[in-house]
Scaffold this active site. Structure first.
Site, PDB file in Angstrom:
ATOM      1  CG  LEU A 615      58.788  45.788  12.595  1.00  0.00           C
ATOM      2  CD1 LEU A 615      59.526  45.367  13.858  1.00  0.00           C
ATOM      3  CD2 LEU A 615      59.614  45.464  11.347  1.00  0.00           C
ATOM      4  CE  LYS A 684      54.017  48.630  21.806  1.00  0.00           C
ATOM      5  NZ  LYS A 684      55.348  49.243  21.573  1.00  0.00           N
TER       6      LYS A 684
END
Length: 819
Positions: A615, A684
């Site tokens: 993504l 992340k």
């Protein structure tokens, strides 16, 4: 009648079998096409052998006698294989007369221990004399009317032994007289001539080609064919540039420029007489005689490429004369190059700064010492008074020449050249270009010669087809899937994107292997069967030693050992792509350092798969930051494992049952506690926060594990599984509370106002993450531009297949950057 002069080099006459092929071709085609004379070199290796024999004899050694016997046997064997049995006796007798003469000369050299340039020329001439005589008898044995012509009887030169200059008027008259009286095919000795006094001379490097050129010009031939061991003139040396291709035509001036700077299929002196007479030259392959070769003529056919070719001299010495006292002083250049001329040193390239404070020039490495001595003597006063600084010399340089008449008045050639070199970390030491715009010559470190040739060739001859050399390290689930994907997708990517993603290196924990041609679907077998012992250090050092253009290291390892070398790789112009997020979530200083190297060196460092697998989460945040948008809040469901667990948990199943299912299906780490502790999600969100401009460290993030923290501290994995009942009760209670409020639980990472957290969070139906399914990841960005409704990116964000596709997308992106 159409007339062709053909010349065959040493490789073309290297064995009786090759000579027999020439004779057969001449029988079938050559005579009908109008071949009037065949100029031949000595058999391959014979000239070097004669030099060694002469030098050994000069030293007083008798070692030359063994070499002489080998030489004799080789030529007598050629007679036995090429000459009809009825003519062998006479041919052998005449050849032995020549060999006896050579033996006598060598004995004389040994006695007086001196081999003057004149004597050496006489000795070297025996190679062509023996070759031409035997080949003429081979033609006669095949019923091709042919005669032996010793060029010393017709080719007049001065007495500059070793590099004699031809007296063209006298030679032309002698050749025309001879050929009028001898209608048979003439087999002519290349390389040699004689003075008016009858002394044997040689014409220097490429002398046999020059002999053919002189014959062609003197006799008014229609074409001169130079037969060698390649199909013609290629765009570059195929040993250094594998995708070099043949040029059908070149102009005289293009051929001269290419030959001056290293192209060995034709020599500059060969071109001059034929260019003056307007006679085309054709470079052909004696091993592939049906191929038409390359035609060199006054006006070559138009070519779609901006250049014709790239040549190189692999090693030169670059001398630099520098000093403030040179500026505005007349005659400095004259003194520099006058000193070189007096020392007998040939200058290959010259470059001068517009400030007139420095002049640099290139010479052969063997001449560097003498050149420095000559300059020191010439400028002794200036050096003593400080007007000229120390004369610098670097003998580890190479010259590359980009040649083509299409370069004239074509803007952007230099820009494309230097941009391609810069992107691949090749430093240009010096530049020279004439006002004719026919040639741009550059000096680069010798260690970068092959890399620079490939980079330039790709830039000009394959601008819509580029090669990325991919070095993959780490062959776990993601790495193995990527290797397979590169094979499956290679043809499609090449067709759609003009990009050849060539997997040239693979390594796992124990083995590594390289193949510059590229690995295919059998990479596993080849690595297992032929791979050498592996270590991160050895693998990456070999990547750097190969010094290939457009190199990319893909780090699919899970540790930090490769991370530690990212900076070295980027500094050496090797791009880095990685799904490994440890370094990007490490100390802020290292994060900044790598981006600074990437920016300064203009070398890509891509890690889109650090967050969200394939993504475009990192890309989206980065592009918004570049646009100047101000971030208010970033939220995300960033763990595919936790997304799977809590999306299914909302349906009522127990958490422990779901975790066991995820473990069996490979959605979790080998130790699920590494997913549940929240560290992965924290890393992340930290990466995204830094891309957005927040300067955070991992310790700044508030981390709430997905299960009670003490369960993650159990001493063994079995103990952890046994204790999951407590997690079931804890999470079931929270699920009920959320459901009663019309909400659901998600493991959410967020950063707002410089404060970041990850943890189990209740969200309502209006939240973008409310309707996630499976292993879906989600990124929601609230900013000045997206203040009323957040910008969202959502989709599958876990698994080796998805991640490998994300890495592949980064590789394709690099291909676009390096175009």
């Amino acid at each position: 009648m159409y007339m062709i002069i053909s010349k065959y080099g040493g490789s073309s006459v290297g064995s009786p079998e090759r000579i027999a092929g020439i004779v057969a071709w001449m029988q079938e085609h050559g005579m009908r096409q109008g071949v009037r004379a065949v100029v031949v070199s000595a058999f391959s290796g014979v000239t070097d052998q004669l030099i060694r024999m002469a030098r050994e004899a000069e030293s007083g050694s008798s070692a030359h006698t063994d070499q002489f016997r080998q030489l004799e046997l080789r030529h007598l064997e050629a007679i036995r294989k090429l000459v009809h049995v009825h003519q062998q006796s006479n041919t052998t007798a005449l050849v032995k007369l020549m060999l006896n003469e050579l033996e006598d000369v060598l004995q004389g050299v040994q006695l007086i221990r001196e081999c003057s340039p004149r004597t050496l020329d006489f000795v070297l001439g025996f190679g062509e004399r023996l070759s031409a005589f035997i080949i003429s008898r081979a033609f006669a044995s095949a019923d091709v009317p042919a005669e032996y012509l010793d060029a010393r009887t017709v080719l007049r030169t001065n007495a500059r032994f070793g590099a004699a200059m031809v007296d063209m008027p006298a030679t032309t008259e002698a050749l025309r007289t001879h050929f009028q009286a001898h209608p048979a095919l003439q087999v002519v000795t290349g390389f040699i001539g004689s003075t008016a006094a009858g002394e044997s001379t040689t014409l220097g490097r490429g002398g046999s080609d020059y002999t053919a050129s002189i014959l062609g010009a003197a006799l008014g031939a229609d074409e001169v064919h130079i037969w060698t061991d390649v199909d013609g003139v290629l765009t570059a040396d195929p040993r250094k540039v594998p995708n070099a291709f043949l040029q059908a035509e070149l102009s005289y001036v293009e051929a001269m420029e290419m030959s001056h700077f290293g192209a060995k299929v034709i020599y500059p002196p060969t071109i001059q007489p034929l260019m003056a007479a307007g006679i085309p030259i054709r470079i052909r392959n004696s091993f592939n005689p049906a191929h038409p070769g390359t035609k060199v003529t006054a006006q070559a056919a138009p070519d779609p490429h901006p250049i014709r070719g790239i040549t190189s001299i692999p090693r030169v010495a670059l001398l630099q004369v520098e000093g403030a006292g040179m500026a505005g002083v007349a005659g400095v250049a004259q003194r520099i190059f006058g000193a070189m001329a007096r020392a007998g040193i040939s200058v290959i390239l010259i470059s001068q700064a517009s400030s007139e404070q420095s002049v640099c020039f290139a010479v052969a490495p063997g001449d560097a010492g003498a050149a420095v001595d000559a300059l020191n003597a010439e400028f002794e006063f200036e050096r003593q008074t400080g007007r000229i600084a120390r004369i610098q010399v670097d003998d580890q340089q190479a010259i590359l020449a980009v040649v083509g008449e299409n370069m004239r008045h074509t803007p952007g050639i230099s820009g494309r050249l230097f941009s391609a070199l810069g992107q691949n970390g090749v430093n240009v030491t010096a530049i020279a270009q004439g006002s004719s715009e026919l040639n741009i010559s550059i000096v680069v470190p010798a260690a970068d010669e092959t890399k620079a040739l490939r980079v330039i060739h790709d830039a000009f001859f394959t601008p819509i087809s580029r090669t990325l050399h991919v070095f993959l390290i780490g062959l776990g689930r993601v790495g193995a899937e990527l290797a397979d994907l590169l094979h499956r997708s290679r043809a499609t990517i090449a067709e759609r994107n003009g990009l050849d993603l060539r997997l040239v290196g693979v390594a796992n924990r124990s083995k590594m292997r390289f193949d510059l041609g590229g690995f295919g679907e059998d990479w596993r077998e080849r690595l297992e069967q032929g791979g050498g012992p592996a270590s991160v250090e050895a693998y990456l050092e070999h990547v750097l030693a190969l010094n290939l253009p457009n190199s990319v290291v893909v780090d699919c390892t899970a540790g930090t050992e490769v991370n530690a070398r990212y900076g070295d790789l980027l500094e050496r112009s090797v791009a880095v792509v990685t799904p490994n997020k440890i370094l990007n979530a490490g100390p802020m200083g290292e994060w900044r350092r790598l981006r600074e190297i990437s920016r300064r060196r203009q070398v890509p460092f891509l890690y889109e798969t650090n967050v969200g697998a394939a993504l475009p989460m990192v890309k989206t945040v980065r592009e918004l930051a570049v646009s100047g948008d101000r971030f208010l809040k970033i939220e995300g469901v960033l763990s595919g494992t936790l997304s799977f667990l809590f999306n299914r948990f909302a349906d009522g199943e127990s958490f422990s049952s779901l975790l066991r299912t995820a473990f069996r299906e490979g959605y979790t780490e080998p130790d699920p506690r590494d997913d549940l502790n929240g560290l992965d999600a924290a890393r992340k969100i930290l990466i995204l926060a830094r891309e957005a401009g927040w300067e955070l460290e991992l310790d700044d993030i508030l981390i709430e594990p997905a299960v009670p923290a003490h369960l993650l501290e159990t001493p063994t994995l079995d103990a952890f599984w046994d204790g999951l009942d407590e997690a079931d009760k804890y999470l079931a209670k929270r699920r009920v509370e959320a459901r009663n409020a019309g909400e659901r639980l998600v493991y959410l990472a967020s950063v707002e106002g410089g404060h970041a957290r990850v943890g189990l969070t209740r969200i309502g139906p209006t939240h973008p993450a409310f309707h996630l399914q499976g292993t879906d990841n989600l990124l929601a960005i609230t900013s000045d531009v997206y203040a009323d409704r957040p910008l969202t990116v959502a989709g599958p964000g876990a698994g080796p297949v998805v991640t490998a596709n994300g890495v592949l997308a980064d590789l394709i992106r690099i291909g676009g950057v390096w175009s």
